[in-house]
Design a protein around this motif. Sequence first.
Motif, short mmCIF file in Angstrom:
data_model
loop_
_atom_site.label_atom_id
_atom_site.label_comp_id
_atom_site.label_asym_id
_atom_site.label_seq_id
_atom_site.Cartn_x
_atom_site.Cartn_y
_atom_site.Cartn_z
N LEU A 107 0.85 -1.19 0.00
CA LEU A 107 0.00 0.00 0.00
C LEU A 107 0.89 1.25 0.00
N LYS A 108 0.48 2.29 -0.68
CA LYS A 108 1.23 3.55 -0.66
C LYS A 108 1.33 4.05 0.79
N PRO A 109 2.42 4.71 1.15
CA PRO A 109 2.61 5.12 2.55
C PRO A 109 1.44 5.94 3.11
N GLU A 110 0.81 6.75 2.24
CA GLU A 110 -0.25 7.63 2.75
C GLU A 110 -1.58 6.89 2.92
N ILE A 111 -1.63 5.63 2.49
CA ILE A 111 -2.89 4.87 2.60
C ILE A 111 -2.92 4.11 3.93
N LEU A 112 -4.01 4.20 4.64
CA LEU A 112 -4.17 3.49 5.92
C LEU A 112 -4.05 1.98 5.67
N ASP A 113 -3.31 1.30 6.58
CA ASP A 113 -3.10 -0.15 6.41
C ASP A 113 -3.69 -0.88 7.62
N PRO A 114 -5.00 -1.15 7.62
CA PRO A 114 -5.64 -1.76 8.80
C PRO A 114 -5.03 -3.11 9.18
N GLN A 115 -4.64 -3.90 8.17
CA GLN A 115 -4.06 -5.22 8.48
C GLN A 115 -2.73 -5.03 9.22
N GLY A 116 -1.91 -4.15 8.69
CA GLY A 116 -0.63 -3.89 9.34
C GLY A 116 -0.83 -3.36 10.75
N GLN A 117 -1.80 -2.47 10.91
CA GLN A 117 -2.06 -1.90 12.25
C GLN A 117 -2.54 -2.98 13.21
N ALA A 118 -3.35 -3.89 12.73
CA ALA A 118 -3.86 -4.97 13.60
C ALA A 118 -2.69 -5.81 14.10
N VAL A 119 -1.75 -6.09 13.19
CA VAL A 119 -0.57 -6.88 13.60
C VAL A 119 0.22 -6.07 14.63
N GLN A 120 0.43 -4.80 14.33
CA GLN A 120 1.27 -3.99 15.22
C GLN A 120 0.66 -3.87 16.62
N ARG A 121 -0.68 -3.70 16.68
CA ARG A 121 -1.33 -3.55 17.99
C ARG A 121 -1.27 -4.84 18.80
N ALA A 122 -1.18 -5.97 18.08
CA ALA A 122 -1.17 -7.26 18.80
C ALA A 122 0.21 -7.58 19.38
N LEU A 123 1.25 -6.97 18.83
CA LEU A 123 2.62 -7.38 19.21
C LEU A 123 2.90 -7.22 20.70
N PRO A 124 2.61 -6.05 21.33
CA PRO A 124 2.93 -5.94 22.76
C PRO A 124 2.22 -7.03 23.58
N ARG A 125 0.97 -7.32 23.22
CA ARG A 125 0.22 -8.37 23.96
C ARG A 125 0.95 -9.72 23.85
N LEU A 126 1.65 -9.92 22.73
CA LEU A 126 2.34 -11.20 22.52
C LEU A 126 3.77 -11.12 23.04
N GLY A 127 4.10 -9.98 23.67
CA GLY A 127 5.42 -9.87 24.27
C GLY A 127 6.50 -9.36 23.32
N PHE A 128 6.09 -8.78 22.17
CA PHE A 128 7.10 -8.27 21.23
C PHE A 128 7.08 -6.74 21.30
N GLU A 129 8.13 -6.18 21.88
CA GLU A 129 8.24 -4.73 21.97
C GLU A 129 9.17 -4.21 20.87
N GLY A 130 9.20 -2.89 20.69
CA GLY A 130 10.22 -2.29 19.83
C GLY A 130 9.92 -2.32 18.35
N VAL A 131 8.69 -2.67 17.97
CA VAL A 131 8.31 -2.61 16.54
C VAL A 131 7.32 -1.47 16.39
N SER A 132 7.79 -0.34 15.81
CA SER A 132 6.97 0.88 15.83
C SER A 132 5.93 0.91 14.71
N ASP A 133 6.13 0.13 13.64
CA ASP A 133 5.13 0.14 12.56
C ASP A 133 5.19 -1.18 11.81
#
Lengths: 87, 87
Positions: free
Chosen positions: B10-36
């Motif tokens: 997806l172009k950078p300016e386009i919202l990426d809901p799938q990517g955001q869903a993965v990113q929001r889940a990471l801390p819950r799974l114990g993975f820190e330090g991934v900003s996007d």
Amino acid sequence: MARVVVDVMLKPEILDPQGQAVQRALPRLGFEGVSDVRQGKRFELEVDGPVDDAALARIHELAESFLANTVIEDYIVKVEEVAEAGK
Amino acid sequence: MARVVVDVMLKPEILDPQGQAVQRALPRLGFEGVSDVRQGKRFELEVDGPVDDAALARIHELAESFLANTVIEDYIVKVEEVAEAGK
């Protein structure tokens, strides 16, 4: 800040209906000479701080447990850009 | 026989809901330090014969018209392996 890419593809022995659909459509669209098409997922992770061995090990763990279904998929982890943060 | 990879993101300016869903889940799974996290598609094309300029131009055309929706997506074409056929 560095970008780490995780490419997730179906294992070669697993049927890839999406890839086959693309491949079958190509001649109709005038594209000859492509004997096989496989479709997978590409994840781009922006990682804070240096991507050292520990960070890479963590990302492999992340790919293995969350991004890929390792029963039917293989994954590859690649470090793409390392933006030199001010030291 | 050569493998040409087309990465579609997806172009950078386009919202990426799938990517955001993965990113929001990471801390819950114990993975820190991934900003996007951004998720896209990876196509692996097995191309008959040499991947010369003409073949690459054709694959760019294929990516532009069929593999990517260029209104919201960017694509990159990369030649990965060139299996040397007997000359």
